[in-house]
Design a protein around this motif. Structure first.
Motif, PDB file in Angstrom:
ATOM      1  N   PRO A 159       0.815  -1.218   0.000  1.00  0.00           N
ATOM      2  CA  PRO A 159       0.000   0.000   0.000  1.00  0.00           C
ATOM      3  C   PRO A 159       0.849   1.269   0.000  1.00  0.00           C
ATOM      4  O   PRO A 159       0.440   2.301  -0.536  1.00  0.00           O
ATOM      5  N   VAL A 160       2.054   1.176   0.575  1.00  0.00           N
ATOM      6  CA  VAL A 160       2.906   2.370   0.644  1.00  0.00           C
ATOM      7  C   VAL A 160       3.253   2.867  -0.759  1.00  0.00           C
ATOM      8  O   VAL A 160       3.290   4.064  -1.028  1.00  0.00           O
ATOM      9  N   ARG A 161       3.464   1.918  -1.665  1.00  0.00           N
ATOM     10  CA  ARG A 161       3.769   2.319  -3.054  1.00  0.00           C
ATOM     11  C   ARG A 161       2.597   3.058  -3.683  1.00  0.00           C
ATOM     12  O   ARG A 161       2.768   4.044  -4.399  1.00  0.00           O
ATOM     13  N   VAL A 162       1.388   2.564  -3.394  1.00  0.00           N
ATOM     14  CA  VAL A 162       0.199   3.240  -3.946  1.00  0.00           C
ATOM     15  C   VAL A 162       0.095   4.650  -3.368  1.00  0.00           C
ATOM     16  O   VAL A 162      -0.132   5.614  -4.092  1.00  0.00           O
ATOM     17  N   LEU A 163       0.314   4.754  -2.041  1.00  0.00           N
ATOM     18  CA  LEU A 163       0.187   6.070  -1.401  1.00  0.00           C
ATOM     19  C   LEU A 163       1.253   7.040  -1.905  1.00  0.00           C
ATOM     20  O   LEU A 163       0.969   8.221  -2.120  1.00  0.00           O
ATOM     21  N   HIS A 164       2.466   6.527  -2.136  1.00  0.00           N
ATOM     22  CA  HIS A 164       3.516   7.388  -2.693  1.00  0.00           C
ATOM     23  C   HIS A 164       3.123   7.889  -4.081  1.00  0.00           C
ATOM     24  O   HIS A 164       3.381   9.036  -4.432  1.00  0.00           O
ATOM     25  N   THR A 165       2.508   6.977  -4.844  1.00  0.00           N
ATOM     26  CA  THR A 165       2.113   7.372  -6.198  1.00  0.00           C
ATOM     27  C   THR A 165       1.019   8.448  -6.138  1.00  0.00           C
ATOM     28  O   THR A 165       0.990   9.341  -6.983  1.00  0.00           O
ATOM     29  N   ILE A 166       0.132   8.362  -5.134  1.00  0.00           N
ATOM     30  CA  ILE A 166      -0.877   9.434  -4.981  1.00  0.00           C
ATOM     31  C   ILE A 166      -0.166  10.768  -4.769  1.00  0.00           C
ATOM     32  O   ILE A 166      -0.503  11.778  -5.396  1.00  0.00           O
TER      33      ILE A 166
END
Lengths: 207, 331
Positions: free
Chosen positions: A190-197
């Motif tokens: 999920p951290v990767r998704v949040l970074h992409t946001i």
């Protein structure tokens, strides 16, 4: 019987109708006079097909959506279950703090479950969620798709973030609660998704 | 009250004078000069040099064509952002110098909000619109909600004007390319499929731009490519605007920005509005493109609602977002 228009959206009409004795909803994509026939036909058929496919699959993986009874690609009509619930957009601002928090977390959990199966809703706003018998239903998969791309998943969440900023701006913690629910249930990183946001926010103009 | 506004966010430098009488907006003058790059797109420093060379003359001219005198001006406003740094700084410097010289207050305004307010100010019956703001750099769908002008949809990559310009430049057309593409598109008839990219209420043009360029490389008829490009991009713009209207439940749509001059785009947005039973508005061309009058009008509205700005706090902001503006002049 005469069909009653429940809602006239930007691209489709939602009609109350009957199907084999049941009360149902027909989502009928309307032709748009402003665009040329070639674009219009292609968009209506492909969006109807995609939407029906995504709804069926979402249901299979445990995210509540209305049951589909019939799909008519030529006329762009999906016939589905009628949910006599409340739009989350209409009730979120008037709910108590705890309930609001719980719903936002539930929204995050459901999005994570969709994303676990690479389903992108494409237009996650609180107008497209219905609360019915305490269950959260997602409607309108009309702009959805299937992809494994982190970027697209992040855009999916970013759309919701913008909806919260514009429609529920007095509750700034809402989107964080959504992300909490998402983090707990997303099976990838999920951290990767949040970074992409964050990347998407920065990429937006003038941020 | 009379306000002189200076616009300088990109390739245009503009000076406009607005008079307010009982809440109505009257444009006394609106002078614009536009920098034309010799080749390629806007070079920010070259554009700023152009503005610096023209601004003094423009200020004098804008006052001369009216019946007023410098002493009748009550307020100076300028485009504080968003835009190209060198251009913004040039306009802001001119505004500060003028305010100090005639000893009148200064106020900086948001360029995007000005595009919307000039519509409300000058177009009859336009009161609470969804604005489709389409220019070179900017492509935003803006509406008033919960005390602010909020962006309901915008481009995720390049502005529509920029998309058309980049395409046109590859063909060797002169900047700005939009009008030429419009002429070519009017002769096209065969639709070539292009990526139609809408994400929620946001849009993206870069994939479509590449696909269009590839059609040209493959030797497809240029008029058909232009036609397909316009039809696809404008359908996307019209669709997100309609989505924003449905979402905000507003009954008016307003066009703004340089690309609002395109007849096909106007026709499409107007058709959409008519079919929704909504009203369609476009300001006159000189108030659609970047201009000083809209800057003057927004400055005046802000000043009258109690906003004040000292020279020390009049720094420009290249990334001045639409939703950063505290809206004090309307509910």
């Amino acid at each position: 019987m005469t069909k009653k228009i429940l809602y006239r959206g930007a691209e489709a009409e939602i009609l109350l109708s009957t199907y084999m004795g049941r009360t149902v909803v027909e989502k009928r994509r309307v032709q748009k006079a402003y665009r040329i026939k070639e674009i219009d036909r292609q968009l209506i058929a492909s969006r109807t097909r995609e939407e029906a496919k995504l709804m069926a699959e979402s249901r299979r993986i445990g995210v509540s959506v209305p049951l589909i009874y019939d799909v008519d690609l030529f006329n762009g009509i999906i016939t589905m279950e009628y949910l006599a619930g409340d739009r989350v957009k209409d009730i979120l601002n008037i709910l108590g703090k705890q309930k609001r928090k719980r719903i936002c977390q539930k929204i995050g959990e459901s999005i994570a479950r969709l994303h676990n199966h690479d389903i992108i809703h494409g237009d996650i706003t609180t107008s497209n969620m219905i609360l019915f018998y305490d269950r959260l239903y997602f409607i309108d998969f009309g702009l959805g798709c299937k992809t494994i791309e982190i970027e697209t998943k992040a855009v999916d969440l970013h759309v919701l973030m913008e909806a919260f900023e514009s429609t529920h701006s007095q509750y700034s913690s809402c989107f964080n609660n959504v992300l909490d629910g998402y983090k707990k249930n997303y099976r990838g990183d999920p951290v990767r998704v949040l970074h992409t946001i964050d990347d998407i926010i920065r990429r937006g103009r003038y941020r | 009250m009379i306000c002189l506004g200076i616009e300088g966010t990109a390739h245009s430098i503009g000076v406009g004078i607005i008079q307010e009488r009982k809440g109505t907006c009257q444009v006394l003058s609106n002078k614009i000069k536009t920098y034309q790059p010799e080749k390629g797109g806007i070079h920010p420093r070259e554009a700023a040099n152009h503005h610096a060379a023209k601004i003094a003359g423009l200020i004098h001219e804008s006052v001369r064509v009216t019946t007023i005198d410098f002493s009748d001006i009550d307020l100076i406003s300028f485009s504080q952002g968003p835009g190209l740094g060198p251009c913004l700084r040039t306009a802001a410097t001119a505004a500060r110098a003028l305010a100090l010289t005639i000893e009148k207050p200064l106020i900086g305004v948001n360029h995007c909000v000005a595009h919307l307010e000039i519509g409300r100010g000058t177009v009859r019956e336009c009161t609470d619109p969804v604005l489709l703001y389409v220019s070179g750099a900017n492509t935003q769908v803006i509406a008033f909600a919960e005390k602010k002008y909020r962006v309901f949809g915008e481009t995720l990559d390049i502005g529509i004007g920029n998309c058309l310009d980049k395409f046109g430049r590859a063909l060797g057309l002169e900047f700005p390319c939009g009008p030429k593409i419009e002429q070519l598109a009017a002769k096209g008839s065969q639709y070539l499929p292009l990526p139609y990219s809408i994400k929620g209420m946001d849009i993206a043009f870069s994939g479509l731009l590449t696909a269009s360029e590839n059609y040209v490389k493959k030797g497809k008829n240029l008029e058909d490519v232009c036609f397909s490009m316009q039809e696809t991009t404008f359908a996307m713009l019209t669709e997100v605007t309609e989505r924003a209207m449905a979402h905000t439940e507003k009954q008016e749509v307003l066009l703004g920005g340089g690309v609002a001059s395109n007849k096909r785009l106007r026709e499409m947005v107007q058709t959409m509005a008519l079919n929704r039973g909504a009203k369609f508005f476009v300001p006159t061309r000189d108030l659609c493109i970047d201009n000083g009058a809209m800057i003057a009008w927004l400055g005046l509205l802000m000043y009258q609602s109690g906003c004040r700005m000292s020279i020390d706090n009049s720094l420009i902001n290249q990334r001045f977002r639409t939703d950063m503006v505290e809206v004090t002049w309307r509910d």
